[in-house]
Design an enzyme around this catalytic site. Structure first.
Site, PDB file in Angstrom:
ATOM      1  CG  MET A   1      -7.190   2.308   6.492  1.00  0.00           C
ATOM      2  SD  MET A   1      -5.610   2.430   4.766  1.00  0.00           S
ATOM      3  CE  MET A   1      -6.888   2.712   3.832  1.00  0.00           C
TER       4      MET A   1
ATOM      5  N   GLY B   1       0.396  -1.238   0.473  1.00  0.00           N
ATOM      6  CA  GLY B   1      -0.247   0.033   0.342  1.00  0.00           C
ATOM      7  C   GLY B   1       1.067   1.469   0.118  1.00  0.00           C
TER       8      GLY B   1
ATOM      9  CG  ASP C   1      -1.140  -0.817   8.374  1.00  0.00           C
ATOM     10  OD1 ASP C   1      -1.441  -0.387   8.468  1.00  0.00           O
ATOM     11  OD2 ASP C   1      -1.021  -2.143   7.820  1.00  0.00           O
TER      12      ASP C   1
ATOM     13  NE  ARG D   1      -3.708   3.422   0.261  1.00  0.00           N
ATOM     14  CZ  ARG D   1      -3.932   2.052  -0.477  1.00  0.00           C
ATOM     15  NH1 ARG D   1      -3.973   0.956  -0.002  1.00  0.00           N
ATOM     16  NH2 ARG D   1      -4.794   2.091  -1.744  1.00  0.00           N
TER      17      ARG D   1
END
Lengths: 423, 423
Positions: free
Chosen positions: A191, A15, A147, A304
Site C-alpha cells: 500500500m 483507514g 502510510d 492495516r
C-alpha cells in the site's frame, strides 16, 4: 490557559491501522483519570457519526484493565471510521453550527480525533471555528496512518506495525519463492498511493541469509515498465529467484498511476472496465516479455488490519500518544497534533510533543530522494535504519479456540443529557 | 522384518506448508537417535535433486536442540521442493535404475518423502521398483498439504496452520470491512483447486461478535455467478457489510474453472491473455451488477508460508509424524504413508499409524456433500467441529530486530563415500 470541565469525545477517521485502538485506549484511560473530564464518549464513524448524533459512552464500559488491554489488540478502527472532508467554513457555516450544537448538547469540552492527513484537516477547521465562535473546547489531533505520510512527526503510529507485517511477510514469501529449482519472479504490491515508506519496509527482510527483495520501487520516482523489465533481467543474471517490491501508487513519468494507464486496455464482454492491481499488470508484463514463472502478491488490507503481527513499539507509542493528548488538552493546548520526536543518539528513543495543526494538515511527507538509490530501484541504508527500531517487539494476543479475542462493547448511541433536560 | 543398516535420505515435494519443516525435524531427530541409521541426508528439490545428486548431510548440522527448534519454525520447504511426476516403471526403467544407483552409492536404506498427493505417487512407484529389484530399503511417505486432500488420514499436517492463518485473517478482514458507514462486499479468495477444506476454515472466524463470512463457496459445488449475485442481494437485505469466502477452484456446472471461463474475454493491447484471480472476476461482477463498494482479497501464498501464524497443534503433529515415520521404518514398514487417526470422544486426540501407499496415492479427498449446506453457499457445523481443534495453540518465534530468525545450514552437496572409494 484555564481548565475546562465537561465531557470528552473521541473519533477515528481514515483507514484503520493496527495501532489506532491503542491510541483510543490511551485517550480513554487518561480521560477517566482526569479531574476535568467527566465522561469519555465515542463518536461512531468519526465526524460523519457526530453529525448523526451517533455518540455512545465508551468510558463507562472501559474500566477494567483487561478490557483496556483487549481494546489495544482489537483490529480495525473500534469506533468506526469515515472519509469525510469538512467544507471550508465560509462555504457552509451550517455544518459547523450543527457540530457545535451537538458538542454543546453533550457538553463536549475535549475533542480528540485520531486519523491521518484528511482527519487533521478536520481538526484544523474545527479548531478554527471554535475560536471564531469562542466556544470553549480543546481540540487535539492524534496521528495514525500506515502510510507514514504526516509531516511534523518522526513517524506515525500504525506505520511500525504495518512495516513489521510487511517485512515479516516479505521474508516468508522470499523463502517460499525459492523452493523450486525453476527461474521465477515474484512481485509484492504494498500500500501507498503517493509515498513509499511502507514499501521501503520490505528491505528489512534482508539479512545474512536473505538478500531479497532485489528491487524496490516507490511512487516518489517515475516508473517505467521497460526499465523495470531491464532491471529484472540484470538481477536474473546472478539470481534464480527474483523478488520485487512495488508501491501500489507507482506512476509513469507523466504522473499517471501504472494501474490506470494499463487498465484502459481491458474490458469484459459487457464493455465494463476491468480493474486490476499494479502488481498483476507487472506480472503479465514480466510473463509476456521474459517468459518465466511469475507471481504477483497484493498484501491488500492485511497491512492495516493484521494485528496478529503488530509491533509492540508501535502499539506502546500509539497508546502513550493517546494519553499525552489528554494531558496536553488539560494543559490548555488546542488546535494541535501530537507528534513523536526521535531523540538523537545511537539508541532509539522518542518523546511526545505537539505541533500547530495548521502546519501539518493537507501536507504529505514523502520519502526524501536522498534515501532512494540513483537507479530509482532500491532504497539506502539510512532509510532502513530509520524504520528498523519501529518494528521491535511482538504483541501477545489473548486467544480463545486458537483465535484472537477482541473487545465487544455496547455502542448504542444515547441522547445528550442537556437535551433530556429540555424535553 | 529384518533391520537394515545404512543412511537415510529425506526429500520434500509439492507446495510448501508451515508444518513441512517440523516433519523434517522429526525425521532427522529420530534418525540421529536410531541404531540402524548412520547418517541423515537431505535431498535438495526432492526426487529432481536426487537425480542430480543434490544430496547434503543435514544430520551432522542439526545436533543442537536450538537448531532443531529453529528448523521447526522456518517457513517454506527447507530442502527445496519439486513438482516431478515419475514415469510408469515399465515406460522408463532408466530413471528408476539411476535413482537406485544413487541410493546404492550413498548407501541409502531409509527414504522418507514429505509431500502431498503427487509425492505419494513417487513413494508408491519407488517402493514398487525396490521390491521388483529386491533392493533392501524402507520407503515411507509423510503427508503434508494445506489442501487437506489426502485420503486415509484424518487430516494432513500443514492444514491446521493454514486454517489458523485463514481464520485469523478472515476475522481481521471482517472487522476492517465494517469500519465505514457504507454498504460493501468483501470477497476473500482461498487456495484449493479441487477441495474446499481450507476455504471452509474461514467459518471459524464466526463467533459471538462476528457472523461473517456470510457466504462460503467450495469447489465441490457447481458455482453460478448469477446465483452468487442473488445470494449477496439476500444477505444485503439485513447486513451492511457482506464478507464472502470463495475457493480459487470454484467451477461452473460444466466443471470449468470460473477464472478460466471469464478470463477469455480479457486481452491487453498486445493481444496477450490477461490472467486474473477468481475473486477479482467476482469483484468486477459485483461492482457492475450491484453498484456498491467491493473489494477482493487473494490470500495467495501467505496461506502456506505464514509461519508467524502457525498452529502449535499442527506443528507438533507434523513433528511427531516425522519421528514416527522413522520408527515405523525401523520396524520394517515400507511402501506406507503415515497417517493421523482421530480418536473417538469429546476431547481431541490423535494417534499415528500408517497405511498402504497404494490405497492413497493419486486419490483426492474432497469435502463430503453432507458437510455443505443445501444452498451450496455455506458449510455445516460438523465441518467446523472437524477443523476447530486443528488450529489450537500459538507458536512462539525466535526474533531478532523484530523479525523471525530462521535456520541456515550448509546445503552444499557431497559425493557419496562409496563412489569416492571407486575413484
Amino acid at each position: 490557559m484555564y481548565q475546562l470541565f465537561g465531557n470528552c469525545l473521541i473519533g477515528q477517521s481514515g483507514g484503520p491501522t493496527s495501532a489506532i485502538n491503542a491510541s483510543l485506549c490511551g485517550v480513554v484511560e487518561q480521560a477517566l483519570k482526569s479531574k476535568c473530564i467527566q465522561n469519555a464518549y465515542g463518536a461512531i464513524n468519526g465526524i460523519e457519526g457526530i453529525l448523526k448524533r451517533q455518540i455512545f459512552d465508551i468510558g463507562s464500559q472501559l474500566k477494567s484493565k483487561d478490557d483496556l488491554e483487549l481494546l489495544k489488540t482489537t483490529p480495525a478502527a473500534y469506533l468506526g471510521s469515515c472519509r469525510y472532508k469538512l467544507p471550508a467554513i465560509h462555504q457552509d457555516t451550517e455544518t459547523y453550527k450543527k457540530i457545535f450544537d451537538i458538542f454543546s448538547q453533550y457538553d463536549i469540552r475535549y475533542f480528540f480525533y485520531i486519523g491521518g492527513n484528511d482527519s487533521m484537516d478536520t481538526v484544523a477547521k474545527l479548531s478554527q471555528y471554535a475560536k471564531k465562535i469562542a466556544y470553549p473546547i480543546y481540540i487535539i489531533g492524534i496521528p495514525k496512518t500506515i502510510d507514514n505520510d504526516l509531516v511534523g512527526t518522526d513517524h506515525t503510529p500504525g506505520f511500525g506495525s504495518a512495516a513489521k507485517f510487511v517485512a515479516t511477510t516479505t521474508l516468508e514469501i522470499t523463502r517460499d519463492s525459492c523452493v523450486y529449482d525453476v527461474d521465477s519472479v515474484t512481485i509484492i504490491e504494498i500500500m501507498g498511493r503517493n509515498s513509499g515508506w511502507l514499501t521501503a519496509a520490505t528491505a528489512l527482510a534482508r539479512n545474512e541469509y536473505n538478500s531479497s527483495p532485489d528491487l524496490i520501487y516507490l511512487p516518489e520516482v517515475p516508473f517505467s515498465i521497460d526499465k523495470f523489465i531491464e532491471d529484472i533481467k540484470l538481477v536474473k543474471k546472478h539470481k534464480k529467484n527474483v523478488v520485487v517490491a512495488i508501491s501500489e501508487g507507482i506512476k509513469n513519468v507523466f504522473g499517471e498511476y501504472i494501474c490506470e494507464t494499463v487498465n484502459q486496455g481491458f474490458t469484459d464482454a459487457f464493455g465494463h472496465k476491468y480493474l486490476g492491481g499494479t502488481a498483476k499488470i507487472l506480472e503479465n508484463a514480466v510473463r509476456n516479455r521474459l517468459r518465466c514463472k511469475v507471481r504477483s502478491i497484493e498484501l491488500n488490507i492485511l497491512q492495516r488490519c493484521a494485528i496478529h503481527m503488530a509491533s509492540k513499539t508501535d502499539l506502546e507509542e500509539a497508546y502513550k500518544i493517546g494519553q499525552q493528548a489528554v494531558k496536553s488538552a488539560e494543559n490548555g493546548y488546542t488546535g494541535k497534533m501530537m507528534i513523536l520526536k526521535r531523540e538523537p543518539g545511537p539508541e532509539y528513543k522518542v518523546s511526545i510533543d505537539s505541533i500547530d495543526i495548521h502546519k501539518i494538515a493537507n501536507v504529505e511527507k514523502k520519502v526524501p530522494v536522498e534515501w532512494i538509490n540513483e537507479q530509482g530501484n532500491d532504497i539506502t541504508s539510512e532509510l532502513i535504519d530509520y524504520i528498523k527500531p519501529l518494528i521491535i517487539g511482538n504483541v501477545e494476543l489473548k486467544l480463545r479456540d486458537g483465535l484472537p479475542v477482541y473487545l465487544v462493547l455496547d455502542t448504542t448511541p444515547f441522547a445528550p443529557k442537556k437535551q433530556e433536560k429540555v424535553v
